[in-house]
Design a protein around this motif. Structure first.
Motif, mmCIF file in Angstrom:
data_model
loop_
_atom_site.group_PDB
_atom_site.id
_atom_site.type_symbol
_atom_site.label_atom_id
_atom_site.label_comp_id
_atom_site.label_asym_id
_atom_site.label_seq_id
_atom_site.Cartn_x
_atom_site.Cartn_y
_atom_site.Cartn_z
ATOM 1 N N ARG A 76 44.248 -14.916 36.787
ATOM 2 C CA ARG A 76 44.780 -14.348 37.456
ATOM 3 C C ARG A 76 44.418 -14.734 38.632
ATOM 4 O O ARG A 76 45.746 -13.949 39.192
ATOM 5 C CB ARG A 76 43.832 -13.025 37.075
ATOM 6 N N ASP A 77 43.316 -15.521 39.465
ATOM 7 C CA ASP A 77 43.679 -15.455 40.946
ATOM 8 C C ASP A 77 44.765 -16.139 40.757
ATOM 9 O O ASP A 77 45.131 -16.202 42.270
ATOM 10 C CB ASP A 77 42.143 -16.436 40.663
ATOM 11 N N GLU A 78 46.114 -17.003 39.940
ATOM 12 C CA GLU A 78 47.114 -17.200 41.020
ATOM 13 C C GLU A 78 47.970 -16.935 41.167
ATOM 14 O O GLU A 78 49.181 -17.130 41.741
ATOM 15 C CB GLU A 78 47.012 -18.888 39.985
ATOM 16 N N ILE A 79 47.518 -15.458 40.889
ATOM 17 C CA ILE A 79 48.236 -14.445 40.837
ATOM 18 C C ILE A 79 48.302 -13.695 42.619
ATOM 19 O O ILE A 79 47.592 -13.620 42.621
ATOM 20 C CB ILE A 79 48.599 -13.731 40.015
ATOM 21 N N ASP A 80 49.683 -13.755 43.331
ATOM 22 C CA ASP A 80 49.088 -12.998 44.689
ATOM 23 C C ASP A 80 49.385 -11.745 44.484
ATOM 24 O O ASP A 80 50.751 -10.953 44.468
ATOM 25 C CB ASP A 80 50.771 -14.033 45.890
ATOM 26 N N ARG A 81 48.561 -11.274 44.126
ATOM 27 C CA ARG A 81 47.846 -10.030 44.259
ATOM 28 C C ARG A 81 49.110 -8.866 45.491
ATOM 29 O O ARG A 81 49.314 -8.315 45.096
ATOM 30 C CB ARG A 81 46.601 -9.793 44.540
ATOM 31 N N ASP A 82 48.556 -9.169 46.630
ATOM 32 C CA ASP A 82 49.174 -8.353 47.920
ATOM 33 C C ASP A 82 50.401 -8.779 47.716
ATOM 34 O O ASP A 82 51.402 -6.893 47.546
ATOM 35 C CB ASP A 82 48.407 -8.988 48.869
ATOM 36 N N THR A 83 50.994 -9.714 47.333
ATOM 37 C CA THR A 83 52.578 -9.446 47.093
ATOM 38 C C THR A 83 53.575 -8.839 46.294
ATOM 39 O O THR A 83 54.327 -7.971 46.121
ATOM 40 C CB THR A 83 53.169 -10.964 46.996
ATOM 41 N N THR A 84 52.776 -9.019 44.849
ATOM 42 C CA THR A 84 53.159 -8.026 43.999
ATOM 43 C C THR A 84 53.072 -6.574 44.094
ATOM 44 O O THR A 84 53.848 -6.209 43.577
ATOM 45 C CB THR A 84 52.126 -8.552 42.638
ATOM 46 N N GLN A 85 51.530 -6.303 44.768
ATOM 47 C CA GLN A 85 51.847 -4.693 44.706
ATOM 48 C C GLN A 85 52.474 -4.583 45.670
ATOM 49 O O GLN A 85 52.969 -3.117 45.943
ATOM 50 C CB GLN A 85 49.917 -4.563 45.464
ATOM 51 N N ALA A 86 52.346 -5.404 46.740
ATOM 52 C CA ALA A 86 53.682 -4.889 47.806
ATOM 53 C C ALA A 86 54.669 -4.068 47.777
ATOM 54 O O ALA A 86 55.818 -3.185 47.730
ATOM 55 C CB ALA A 86 53.740 -6.090 48.563
#
Length: 235
Positions: A76-86
């Protein structure tokens, strides 16, 4: 409780962190489908088409990582959460901007219900758009329709097709369209080309393992699909 994977691979995703990625993937897929459907029509004056298309590309870039996480291929840490949420926030705002004018016109007379007609048709041309959702290509399809009465006519639209049953020029189809808006149609292949999906899969594997160069792959794919290679053409 397990749920089907959002990408349509048939895998069952168990409850847990991968299930969260699965839910996100399902939402992003729904957003992309809605946004691309909207891009085919007339947009409100407040919506910039360039911004809409850019947002679709951003969603295409985010989705593979979410799919990989859902499949357990990455942490899960390999997903760019900020980009996904944006992206998800921007998609929500864009969908609201697209639908808001329709809501403001709710007091207007309701449009006439569609008058659906079934007919036979033939694929005249199919072109790649360069966009995919869950590996299924979005194409520009042109059909010649033979209505139950009247002269044949042609319709064209962009739509998503299964990578396992890509139509090609000359294929016969069953078409259902709205008499008042013929370009709003759905279709089904009446006689899919035998072995087409298997042959395309074989060529893709040869290309991926380096047996075929890019040029050789494109020529072979065009030959299988029944046309000469050209810019974006699948016909």
């Amino acid at each position: 409780m397990a749920r089907d994977c959002f990408c349509g691979c048939g895998a069952q995703i168990p409850f847990g962190r991968r299930a969260a990625a699965n839910a996100i993937g399902r939402q992003i897929t729904a957003d992309l489908i809605a946004l691309r459907e909207a891009s085919d029509g007339t947009l409100p004056a407040t919506v910039d088409r360039t911004d809409l298309e850019r947002l679709c590309y951003e969603g295409d870039a985010v989705l593979p990582r979410v799919r990989a996480r859902t499949h357990g291929e990455i942490d899960r840490d390999e997903i760019d959460r900020d980009t996904t949420q944006a992206f998800m926030s921007a998609a929500r705002r864009m969908r609201a901007a697209i639908t808001r004018p329709a809501a403001l016109k709710s007091n207007a007379p309701a449009p006439a219900p569609p008058e659906l007609i079934r007919a036979t048709g033939e694929v005249v041309e199919i072109r790649e758009t360069g966009m995919t959702i869950n590996d299924d290509p979005r194409v520009r399809l042109r059909l010649r329709v033979f209505p139950p009465s009247g002269e044949p006519f042609e319709v064209e639209r962009k739509l998503l097709v299964s990578r396992l049953s890509i139509p090609r020029r000359g294929d016969r189809v069953e078409v259902e369209y709205d008499r008042n808006a013929p370009d709003r149609f759905t279709f089904e292949l009446t006689a899919p080309t035998p072995g087409l999906a298997d042959e395309l899969t074989r060529l893709t594997r040869l290309h991926q393992d380096g047996t075929l160069t890019e040029a050789e792959f494109q020529r072979a794919k065009a030959a299988v699909l029944g046309g000469e290679p050209g810019p974006g053409a699948i016909s």
